[in-house]
Design an enzyme around this catalytic site. Structure first.
Site, PDB file in Angstrom:
ATOM      1  N   ARG A  35      -6.872   9.062  -6.048  1.00 44.85           N
ATOM      2  CA  ARG A  35      -6.242   8.352  -6.956  1.00 44.85           C
ATOM      3  C   ARG A  35      -7.030   9.320  -8.643  1.00 44.85           C
ATOM      4  NH1 ARG A  35      -7.468   2.347  -4.935  1.00 44.85           N
ATOM      5  NH2 ARG A  35      -4.891   2.757  -4.391  1.00 44.85           N
ATOM      6  N   LYS A 198       5.933  -9.764   6.730  1.00 44.15           N
ATOM      7  CA  LYS A 198       7.210 -10.659   7.242  1.00 44.15           C
ATOM      8  C   LYS A 198       7.890 -10.825   6.157  1.00 44.15           C
ATOM      9  CE  LYS A 198       3.427 -13.749   6.483  1.00 44.15           C
ATOM     10  NZ  LYS A 198       1.849 -14.212   6.055  1.00 44.15           N
ATOM     11  N   GLY A 354       2.911   0.426  -0.390  1.00 40.07           N
ATOM     12  CA  GLY A 354       2.158  -0.068   0.490  1.00 40.07           C
ATOM     13  C   GLY A 354       2.651   0.770   1.836  1.00 40.07           C
ATOM     14  N   GLY A 377       1.800  -3.488  -4.995  1.00 43.42           N
ATOM     15  CA  GLY A 377       1.848  -4.467  -5.400  1.00 43.42           C
ATOM     16  C   GLY A 377       2.829  -4.685  -6.675  1.00 43.42           C
TER      17      GLY A 377
END
Ligand code: AMP
Length: 401
Positions: A35, A198, A354, A377
């Protein structure tokens, strides 16, 4: 879209919101500095123009006030090595010392501010806190895509103090350009692959992608909610019973829109959630009691491969199975290989949001796809069709208070 290429930064003190939220080991060594390295071109452009950089970031999730383990001072030496210039450190991100360090900062130098999240005002998007940060610089650059979906003081609110003097850094510009390529004008056929645990996390993205994609492939744990809703037996596989009606609605919507919605026909099933479980293969509607689907099966792999390899644009979010365990990685690996193969043949592929990014690195295929997003996200929300506050704040001219 204004980027740092549109400006000259001579004599500017440029406040850059970076994402230096790097993992630190027990001795405060940085275990992955990617990063930081990603932001170096943005910093270099500003320094080369004859300006200086004031870097602001968060690190970890400090709960209450300051804590040494979340201090950005641990990364100062690495930042010096990566930039080859003088790096000052402000032990408080606002206040007199930060102001005086900024006033004395010379062109070509860097000032790194202490962790923004030592102030709860940062995540609250507090205006007075944003103004104190704004007072440190003459120009604002946002280069932190990972927090672009948050309306925090440093990612969004601060921008209103820099009308005409704000833009995106290279990391942000790149992320947005790649996401736009898929959303706004995809080469067809466009296949979106959605997986993960999910279905509730992915409903919005599937719904929004239905407006754009030709095919949507659904895999991973979330596929069993669809299978059960359609009347299948799924054993002890993951299932969100309360979402079953919504999955049936999605199937109907896809039909109505003429979007091909591909669900896995079969699975690799296991008698426990463990790599050494007893396993076999079966269709997704007849999984025996005491067994759970932990990966897509060979029929699903064959069907997904065929579809992906016939695409021109591929978006991939979420694994096809429990790829962290070697016995259940095959489905995710096959999808990764197909995405790489279609890219090598000239297609465009965007991976992110993700675990699919982690998977593509695990299989050593990151340099064989078009773009791996750092966004998590933020990328998901972008594909859900939401307006990201960090992007909007740069694009809009806003009233100062
Ligand atoms: P997400 O964060 O929602 O993208 O989900 C990623 C996680 O889903 C990974 O840790 C996978 O191990 C997990 N996962 C994928 N498929 C399954 C499955 N069939 N059963 C249980 N977990 C799964």
């Amino acid at each position: 879209m204004l980027t740092i290429n549109d400006f000259n930064f001579k004599n500017e003190k440029v406040l850059i919101r970076v994402d230096f939220n790097v993992p630190l080991d027990a001795h405060f060594n940085i275990s992955d500095d990617s990063r930081m390295r990603a932001t170096i071109p943005t910093i270099q452009k500003i320094l080369n123009d004859g300006g200086s950089c004031i870097l602001m970031s968060h690190l970890g999730r400090p709960k209450e006030g300051t804590a040494d383990k979340f201090s950005l001072r641990h990364i100062v030496d690495r930042l010096k090595e990566l930039t080859n210039t003088v790096v000052h450190f402000a032990p408080d991100c606002i206040g007199d010392e930060a102001l005086s360090l900024s006033a004395n900062l010379k062109n070509g130098e860097i000032l790194l501010l202490e962790n923004l999240r030592f102030y709860k005002e940062e995540e609250k998007g507090d205006l007075a806190f944003a103004q104190k940060l704004a007072n440190l610089g003459t120009f604002y650059v946002n280069d932190a895509f990972g927090t672009a979906h948050r309306a925090h003081a440093s990612t969004s609110i601060i921008a209103r103090f820099f009308n005409g003097k704000k833009c995106f850094g290279y990391v942000m510009a790149n992320e947005i350009a790649n996401a736009k390529k898929v959303l706004d004008n995809p080469q067809r056929p466009f296949t979106a692959i959605v997986g993960g645990a999910k279905v509730s996390d992915k409903l919005l993205i599937i719904e929004n992608l239905m407006q754009i994609a030709d095919t949507i492939i659904v895999g991973g744990g979330m596929a069993y909610t669809f299978a059960k809703a359609m009347g299948g037996a799924i054993g002890s596989s993951l299932c969100e019973d309360d979402r079953m009606p919504l999955t049936l609605e999605l199937i109907e919507k896809a039909k109505a829109k003429g979007v091909k919605l591909l669900l896995p026909e079969d699975s690799k099933i296991a008698n426990k959630f463990a790599n050494d479980a007893e396993t076999s293969f079966c269709n997704n509607d007849v999984i025996p009691d005491g067994f759970m689907g932990l990966d897509i099966g060979p029929k699903a792999i064959a069907a997904f491969t065929k579809e992906i390899e016939a695409s021109q644009t591929v978006l991939w979010n979420g694994p096809m199975g429990v790829f962290e365990m070697s016995n259940f990685e095959n489905g995710t690996k096959s999808v990764a290989n197909s995405v790489a193969s279609v890219t090598q043949k000239g297609g465009f592929s965007l991976i992110g949001g993700g675990d699919s990014a982690a998977a593509i690195y695990q299989f050593g295929l990151a340099d064989k796809v078009s773009y791996v997003s750092t966004g998590g996200g933020a990328l998901l929300e972008y594909f859900e069709g939401k307006i990201l506050p960090g992007i909007q704040a740069i694009n809009d001219e806003q009233a100062e208070a």
